[in-house]
Design a protein around this motif. Structure first.
Motif, PDB file in Angstrom:
ATOM      1  N   ARG A   1      26.010  35.486  26.463  1.00  0.00           N
ATOM      2  CA  ARG A   1      25.856  35.235  27.895  1.00  0.00           C
ATOM      3  C   ARG A   1      24.512  34.613  28.267  1.00  0.00           C
ATOM      4  O   ARG A   1      24.447  33.723  29.095  1.00  0.00           O
ATOM      5  CB  ARG A   1      26.003  36.548  28.658  1.00  0.00           C
TER       6      ARG A   1
ATOM      7  N   GLU B   1      31.722  41.982  39.795  1.00  0.00           N
ATOM      8  CA  GLU B   1      32.718  42.882  40.373  1.00  0.00           C
ATOM      9  C   GLU B   1      33.388  43.690  39.260  1.00  0.00           C
ATOM     10  O   GLU B   1      34.440  43.302  38.747  1.00  0.00           O
ATOM     11  CB  GLU B   1      33.755  42.068  41.134  1.00  0.00           C
TER      12      GLU B   1
ATOM     13  N   ARG C   1      37.273  44.348  39.249  1.00  0.00           N
ATOM     14  CA  ARG C   1      38.076  43.177  38.899  1.00  0.00           C
ATOM     15  C   ARG C   1      37.929  42.842  37.420  1.00  0.00           C
ATOM     16  O   ARG C   1      38.906  42.484  36.757  1.00  0.00           O
ATOM     17  CB  ARG C   1      37.651  41.978  39.748  1.00  0.00           C
TER      18      ARG C   1
ATOM     19  N   ARG D   1      40.909  42.512  34.604  1.00  0.00           N
ATOM     20  CA  ARG D   1      41.137  41.313  33.783  1.00  0.00           C
ATOM     21  C   ARG D   1      41.078  41.637  32.297  1.00  0.00           C
ATOM     22  O   ARG D   1      41.871  41.145  31.511  1.00  0.00           O
ATOM     23  CB  ARG D   1      40.071  40.265  34.097  1.00  0.00           C
TER      24      ARG D   1
END
Lengths: 459, 459
Positions: free
Chosen positions: A154, A286, A289, A293
């Motif tokens: 990341r 979030e 969410r 996913r």
């Protein structure tokens, strides 16, 4: 040596020089153990100016210097050789409060990584690099080795965190780019030279580091997988579904997982017996969410038989336990009597073939040797360990790395220990270019000499 | 020269060498105009091996070489000096299909940026850098100048896109790091040396570039603001609300906006008269949510009187018109008869004071001069133009840049034109270190000599 001490005694002040019985045994080595020479002398400057005085004096006298940070490396870069004095940055540990306008933080080279992480965190910000040695490794060492760790996927490697550096060259001159400008192309970007060059071109004294917004939450899964193909397939699905929120994708080989499980010291998230295991971390804006996913991707992959059991961390304790397991892997391998460790990187499109071929090559040398693998699969970075110290194994593994166009030193550096294998990853023209740089910045060869490559005339 | 042509005639083949009347007038300069010497000879290799032959031969003969890409620079880096031959990469324009496994693309140095953008786009991927000259600027020039542009805020500068390079050194040796490994610390990261060093250390022949997932959609706002403080306040709010989805934050000074509006050639999104205008671009995974968040932030800022009118693009045509306006700004300033352009970067915490102080300093030299400002405010990068060619203005502006700890060359490079001002941003130790690098990689000084800094003995 006595000339050096005479010249530097006043400069470095009380506690600035350790000699004789004051030199601690730990100075002899790094994370691989204290295998080096006990140095005659440790120089402990408190300021950049003192570092400059030390180096200018050593350069004048032709005194060789090895730079030491937290002594957590795995390539022998900080292990003293005969005739070297130690330059330790341990008295330069300052960390300034983060600067919110530029989202950066200024730290001295001897500051532990964890101190910078905590200072960033207290301002609601995050330093993008985290490694297991965080409590004792130092910012200077992180810069010098271009440290990686679990969140390169990341945030990139340490290079990507460096907004500016202050560096002292062998002749005592100081280069500084600490202003933290986001865009600056007024001539060469000199700081790049010192990132990942393992202290051979200059000594980092301060760094300005970029910070990121702290993620809203962490969603963590632990997954059993049937093999490398399934692991790569899942990575592609996760990237498509989660984008940059996918922040870690760590693999653990089944043999290593089973061995750690057998020790009985840790809570294991899943039963042993699968070929591979994965730690999947998602840190987006979030968490709820993100969690949905992640569950959807894992569910679809399980329905197709590509992954086996999977658990999601349900609590802070679950999260801590999974990371504790991750950090136990390296410690387990360090305890083995005759282990050889390889810190390699392979392109993701070649990693399945590499694993198979290298396994066969190792078995051909030593049929009984265990192959223990873990690492940052999202970056193609494997910590590949074999519990047999036959030198033919190193040649076999590095031969396979070379054939796959991989790197013999992904994130731990070359130091003294990987130096014999540099030509497996680098051409003669590249090594020649490195020597040109060394000669340009350290013409007498006093700084971390013999790390990465030999200089002409060295044994 | 004739010795050179004899040696290279066979190597470069038909069309490989242009001399005399075949040398086009455009070879004399760059985006600032054809102000240089018409070169006697243009060398046009087709392969890396041919580039290596050209340089090895020039090095042996002591023949100076200036490298030309798309001739779109603004610092005179590619403008020929007397005695130089031109090395043009224009016959090396290949672009390979993107590699999905590593999310990278391989391109030759002479490929136009736009060709790479299109190849990436056709695979559902995005190259993170975009600049107005995309149709004619080349990948080699982008690497050599570390190009920036409008999306540095999100994707970084060109350096951040470079996964690997192939470079030919002055002596004809070739360094290659095209494997595209994400992690590789097997010795120095040599490619970093050639990014942003303006062709003075080597000639880039190929680059492997990182690609990103293509965003789901683009939300664009055009906003009037009361001044720099309001602009910085809005930036902080947008970052907090939108994170990495905030992909461009461009500022346009009121004087420049009014001047372009008066030309009547473009549809202006808002009436002229405000002190500053902003283009705000958001390119996240969920355009509808992004739009809602952007509207909420703009609404709150408007309620507090910090921003004035704001419009959101409602159609692809609106979006295109806003970017057309953005690209017209530079063209407007290039048409002015006596303009001086400054490509500077200032820390965001100092930019308000800098703008005020520099405005006063310019007015003190030339009370009637207009200050025309636009640029990438999110990065602190201002294109600061003054329509008066009094050299005292350059000294005044750069003096203010130095005082603010800023950069005299944010994204256009130093070349020949900014060279006299390098010391406003770089210390003597830094410039000395650059000269050491130049001597290490180009000991005879044949490559883009006199760009960025002079070599000893040069006029």
């Amino acid at each position: 040596m006595s000339a050096l001490l005479d010249l530097l005694g006043d400069t470095l002040g009380p506690g600035g020089i350790q000699t004789g019985a004051d030199v601690e045994a730990r100075r002899r080595g790094d994370g691989n153990g204290p295998h080096g020479v006990l140095p005659d002398c440790v120089l402990r400057p408190r300021t950049t100016e003192e570092v400059a005085s030390v180096l200018a004096t050593c350069d004048r006298l032709g005194q060789r210097v090895v730079v030491q940070g937290g002594l957590t490396g795995f390539a022998g870069g900080a292990r003293p050789l005969a005739g070297e004095v130690v330059l330790s940055l341990e008295r330069m540990r300052g960390v300034a409060p983060p600067d919110p306008a530029s989202a950066t933080i200024l730290a001295e080279a001897g500051a532990p990584l964890e101190a910078v992480q905590q200072a960033a965190g207290s301002a609601g910000l995050l330093l993008g690099v985290d490694i297991g040695a965080r409590g004792s490794c130092t910012i200077g060492g992180n810069v010098a080795t271009n440290a990686g760790g679990i969140r390169v996927l990341r945030y990139g490697m340490f290079r990507d965190q460096v907004a500016g550096l202050e560096v002292v060259l062998a002749d005592g001159s100081v280069l500084s780019s600490l202003s933290g400008l986001r865009k600056d192309n007024a001539g060469y970007d000199l700081k790049q030279l010192f990132i990942g060059s393992e202290g051979t071109l200059g000594v980092v004294t301060r760094a300005r580091l970029r910070l990121h917004p702290k993620p809203a939450g962490e969603v963590l899964a632990f997954v059993a997988a049937s093999g490398i193909a399934a692991v790569l397939d899942l990575l592609a699905r996760l990237r498509a579904a989660l984008g940059a929120s996918l922040s870690a994708y760590e693999m653990i080989g089944g043999t290593l997982y089973q061995a750690v499980a057998l020790e009985g010291a840790l809570r294991m998230p899943l039963a042993a017996g699968a070929p591979l295991y994965l730690i999947v971390e998602v840190t987006g804006a979030e968490p709820a969410r993100d969690r949905g996913r992640l569950e959807a991707v894992l569910g679809a992959a399980a329905d197709e038989g590509r992954v086996g059991d999977a658990v999601l961390a349900e609590s802070a304790r679950d999260i801590a336990d999974i990371w504790r397991l991750r950090e136990a892997l390296g410690r387990y391998t360090l305890k083995l009597a005759k282990v050889q460790g390889f810190d390699i990187a392979i392109g993701l499109d070649r990693i399945a073939a590499f694993m198979e071929k290298t396994g066969r090559a190792v078995a051909a040398v030593s049929p009984a040797a265990r192959v223990l693998v873990f690492g940052h699969l999202g970056d193609g970075n494997l910590h590949y360990l074999v519990d047999d110290d036959d030198p033919a194994i190193a040649k076999a593994v590095y031969g396979c790395v070379a054939e796959a166009g991989g790197s013999i030193a992904a994130e731990h550096g070359v130091g003294l220990d990987k130096k014999p294998y540099l030509s497996y990853s680098r051409s003669a023209a590249e090594i020649n270019a490195m020597r040109r740089l060394k000669a340009a910045f350290d013409p007498k060869g006093i700084l971390n000499r013999g790390r990465i490559f030999d200089l002409s005339g060295d044994p």
